[in-house]
Design a protein around this motif. Structure first.
Motif, short mmCIF file in Angstrom:
data_model
loop_
_atom_site.label_atom_id
_atom_site.label_comp_id
_atom_site.label_asym_id
_atom_site.label_seq_id
_atom_site.Cartn_x
_atom_site.Cartn_y
_atom_site.Cartn_z
N GLY A 1 7.97 -7.33 -10.77
CA GLY A 1 7.52 -5.94 -10.89
C GLY A 1 8.57 -4.93 -10.47
O GLY A 1 9.44 -5.21 -9.64
N PHE A 2 8.49 -3.75 -11.08
CA PHE A 2 9.44 -2.67 -10.78
C PHE A 2 8.66 -1.38 -10.55
O PHE A 2 7.86 -0.98 -11.39
CB PHE A 2 10.41 -2.48 -11.96
CG PHE A 2 11.18 -3.74 -12.25
CD1 PHE A 2 12.39 -4.00 -11.61
CD2 PHE A 2 10.67 -4.70 -13.12
CE1 PHE A 2 13.08 -5.18 -11.85
CE2 PHE A 2 11.36 -5.88 -13.38
CZ PHE A 2 12.57 -6.12 -12.74
N ASP A 3 8.90 -0.76 -9.41
CA ASP A 3 8.18 0.47 -9.09
C ASP A 3 8.96 1.70 -9.54
O ASP A 3 10.18 1.76 -9.38
CB ASP A 3 7.96 0.56 -7.57
CG ASP A 3 6.58 0.07 -7.19
OD1 ASP A 3 5.77 -0.24 -8.08
OD2 ASP A 3 6.31 0.00 -5.97
N LEU B 1 6.47 -6.24 -15.23
CA LEU B 1 5.44 -5.32 -14.73
C LEU B 1 6.06 -4.01 -14.29
O LEU B 1 7.07 -3.99 -13.58
CB LEU B 1 4.70 -5.97 -13.55
CG LEU B 1 3.59 -5.15 -12.87
CD1 LEU B 1 2.46 -6.05 -12.38
CD2 LEU B 1 4.11 -4.30 -11.71
N THR C 1 1.19 1.06 -8.11
CA THR C 1 1.94 0.92 -6.85
C THR C 1 2.93 2.07 -6.66
O THR C 1 3.20 2.48 -5.53
CB THR C 1 2.66 -0.45 -6.81
OG1 THR C 1 3.14 -0.76 -8.13
CG2 THR C 1 1.73 -1.54 -6.36
N ASP D 1 5.75 1.45 -1.68
CA ASP D 1 6.01 0.24 -0.89
C ASP D 1 6.64 0.68 0.44
O ASP D 1 7.64 1.38 0.43
CB ASP D 1 6.99 -0.64 -1.69
CG ASP D 1 6.99 -2.08 -1.22
OD1 ASP D 1 6.35 -2.37 -0.20
OD2 ASP D 1 7.65 -2.90 -1.88
N ASN E 1 0.39 -2.13 -13.86
CA ASN E 1 -0.72 -2.44 -12.94
C ASN E 1 -1.75 -1.31 -12.83
O ASN E 1 -2.84 -1.52 -12.29
CB ASN E 1 -0.21 -2.91 -11.57
CG ASN E 1 0.74 -1.93 -10.91
OD1 ASN E 1 0.81 -0.77 -11.29
ND2 ASN E 1 1.45 -2.40 -9.89
N TYR F 1 -0.39 -1.24 0.59
CA TYR F 1 0.44 -1.59 -0.57
C TYR F 1 0.44 -3.09 -0.85
O TYR F 1 0.30 -3.53 -2.00
CB TYR F 1 1.88 -1.10 -0.35
CG TYR F 1 2.75 -1.30 -1.56
CD1 TYR F 1 2.98 -0.26 -2.47
CD2 TYR F 1 3.34 -2.53 -1.82
CE1 TYR F 1 3.77 -0.45 -3.59
CE2 TYR F 1 4.13 -2.73 -2.94
CZ TYR F 1 4.34 -1.69 -3.82
OH TYR F 1 5.11 -1.88 -4.93
N GLN G 1 -0.16 -5.31 -4.47
CA GLN G 1 0.77 -6.24 -5.12
C GLN G 1 0.18 -7.65 -5.17
O GLN G 1 0.36 -8.37 -6.14
CB GLN G 1 2.14 -6.22 -4.41
CG GLN G 1 3.20 -7.00 -5.19
CD GLN G 1 4.62 -6.65 -4.78
OE1 GLN G 1 4.88 -5.54 -4.31
NE2 GLN G 1 5.55 -7.58 -4.92
N ASP H 1 -2.15 -7.77 -8.02
CA ASP H 1 -1.44 -7.89 -9.31
C ASP H 1 -1.21 -9.35 -9.67
O ASP H 1 -1.45 -9.78 -10.80
CB ASP H 1 -0.06 -7.20 -9.25
CG ASP H 1 -0.16 -5.69 -9.20
OD1 ASP H 1 -1.25 -5.15 -9.45
OD2 ASP H 1 0.87 -5.05 -8.88
N GLN I 1 6.12 -15.53 -9.09
CA GLN I 1 6.59 -14.15 -9.00
C GLN I 1 7.98 -14.16 -8.36
O GLN I 1 8.20 -14.86 -7.37
CB GLN I 1 5.64 -13.28 -8.15
CG GLN I 1 6.10 -11.83 -8.09
CD GLN I 1 5.21 -10.90 -7.25
OE1 GLN I 1 5.50 -9.71 -7.12
NE2 GLN I 1 4.14 -11.43 -6.70
N ASN J 1 5.25 -9.15 0.31
CA ASN J 1 4.40 -8.81 -0.84
C ASN J 1 4.20 -10.00 -1.78
O ASN J 1 3.16 -10.12 -2.43
CB ASN J 1 5.03 -7.66 -1.63
CG ASN J 1 4.99 -6.35 -0.87
OD1 ASN J 1 4.12 -6.14 -0.02
ND2 ASN J 1 5.94 -5.47 -1.16
#
Ligand SMILES: N[C@@H](Cc1ccc(O)cc1)C(=O)O
Length: 436
Positions: free
Chosen positions: A56-58, A88, A93, A98, A141, A189, A193, A196, A209, A218
């Motif tokens: 995942g990338f925020d 993702l 998120t 985070d 997400n 947070y 995650q 997810d 993951q 996470n």
């Protein structure tokens, strides 16, 4: 196992190293595994058939940066070995933040987060293939988090989390022990995650993951949750933090992050960044950031030993990464610019955009009209006074746009593509003049 059939946008067509039977062995050799769930189980999982994994990338900025590149390339390596990626983007998120060990994040507006999500999604997509049996899929997400009510969240998800475990996670405990403290928002947070991973496990059969080792808390939030509610063991891999041997911070140039977006960080700047890699770091960078084979990297290892002054490994590294991120044409353009600026090649044949972005990285001056060379030397800072400028010219050490200048009154007119001029003093000291 089936390989990815089509080459994605980025132009390199990396072949997996035939000396590795198992992609697990390969990523261990590349130094990409800092921490993980059970290693034997992971090794077996990655060799027995195609699995689905996610990273995942925020949206904390309008672009991803070099730290994220480790993850993007790991995703690609796993896909090249036949596994199916889920990319993702953190639409939910990104609205929460985070927790960092230092301080609470400022909340961005929903509009900003939404815009950054779409920009990041496009960046992630460039590293994956969307064709074949193990085609990548992109998920957000926000799609499963936004519809959930607070009551459902607390009853169905929150009930599985123990506060005692949550406060032991590195980022949280660092903040609890600091003056800044931590808001309930950021404290939550890890649950998002974790949720997810559960969602992707249920909907796509996702069993792995990946993330940076700072994500370990996470990552295990998800593996623990899935174990509790589904009774299955799923996996996580944390990649090492990339560090420079000399103790300086990796991924920054003069304090600025190296972004993957060409508008925020020019391909020329990225190329120069990699070119300046220390001998002590260059081999491990080739392993992490390129698709060169074990044999090819061994050869560069030898060259760093025997003829470090040629910087062959750094050149290859810079070319490979710039190509992966910006494509073949952009990479060739910056190599040409870099060579021409330092006196081996034709300045007049460069393209305007590359030349201008290269000069931005050098000392430079801007003028509305052409200026005499003595003035250009002073204004760009190549000399500290007019008399020093005259002396440099008299000694025959000044070159403008590739031609030696003998006349103090010579006008620097911006006659290269893009309306610029390049002033060189001696062999290596360069400056740019933007005219107009
Ligand atoms: N927390 C990750 C991003 C992320 C978000 C949601 C996920 O499900 C996974 C990863 C980071 O900050 O880099």
């Amino acid at each position: 196992m089936k390989r990815v059939s089509a080459t994605p946008v980025s132009a390199l067509a990396p072949a997996n190293d035939p000396s590795f039977e198992n992609v697990w062995d390969e990523i261990v050799w590349r130094g990409l595994v800092h921490v993980s769930t059970d290693q034997e189980a992971l090794r077996a999982l990655l060799s027995e058939g195609s699995i689905t994994y996610y990273c995942g990338f925020d949206p904390t900025a309008p672009s991803l940066h070099l730290g994220n590149l480790v993850q993007l390339l790991l995703m690609r390596r796993l896909q090249l070995a036949g596994h199916s990626p889920l990319g993702l983007v953190g639409g939910s998120t990104g609205l929460i933040g985070d927790p960092r060990p230092t301080a609470e994040r400022v909340l961005n507006t929903r509009e900003t987060v939404e815009e950054w999500v779409s920009r990041l999604r496009a960046q992630v997509e460039r590293f994956l293939s969307f064709e074949g049996d193990n085609a990548a899929r992109m998920v957000n997400n926000l799609d499963w988090t936004a519809p959930m009510s607070a009551i459902d969240f607390l009853r169905e998800i929150g009930k599985h989390f123990r506060v005692g475990t949550m406060i032991k996670k590195d980022a949280v405990s660092a903040r609890l022990n600091s003056d800044a403290g931590i808001s309930y928002t950021e404290f939550s947070y890890q649950i998002l995650q974790g949720m997810d991973f559960l969602e992707l496990h249920r909907s796509y059969g996702c069993v792995l993951q990946t993330g940076g080792s700072d994500q370990w808390g996470n990552l295990t939030s998800g593996t623990d949750l899935i174990h509790r509610v589904e009774g299955t063991s799923v996996h996580a891999i944390g990649t090492p933090l990339i560090t420079n041997t000399d103790g300086t911070k990796f991924g920054k140039s003069e304090g600025n992050a190296i972004w993957l977006d060409a508008e925020m960080c020019s391909p020329y700047r990225m190329y120069q960044f990699w070119l300046s890699t220390a001998d002590a770091d260059v081999i491990s960078r080739l392993k992490v950031f390129t698709f060169l084979t074990r044999d090819e990297i061994a050869e560069y290892e030898r060259l760093v030993e025997t003829e470090p002054f040629r910087r062959a490994a750094q050149r290859r590294l810079a070319l490979e990464v710039t190509t992966t991120v910006h494509g073949h044409d952009a990479a060739l353009a910056v190599v040409a610019a870099s060579d021409a600026l330092f006196g081996q090649g034709d300045l007049t044949s460069l393209d305007a955009a590359t030349l201008r972005s290269a000069l931005e990285e050098l000392p430079h001056a801007r003028t509305a009209d052409g200026i005499p060379i003595v003035q250009a030397l002073v204004e760009t800072g190549l000399v500290s006074s007019l008399s020093e400028a005259r002396r440099a010219i008299a000694q025959g050490g000044v070159v403008v746009d590739g031609e030696k200048v003998a006349d103090e009154g010579h006008i620097v007119a911006g006659s290269l593509p893009g309306g610029v001029s390049v002033v060189r003093r001696g062999k290596k000291t360069l400056a740019g003049v933007f005219v107009g």
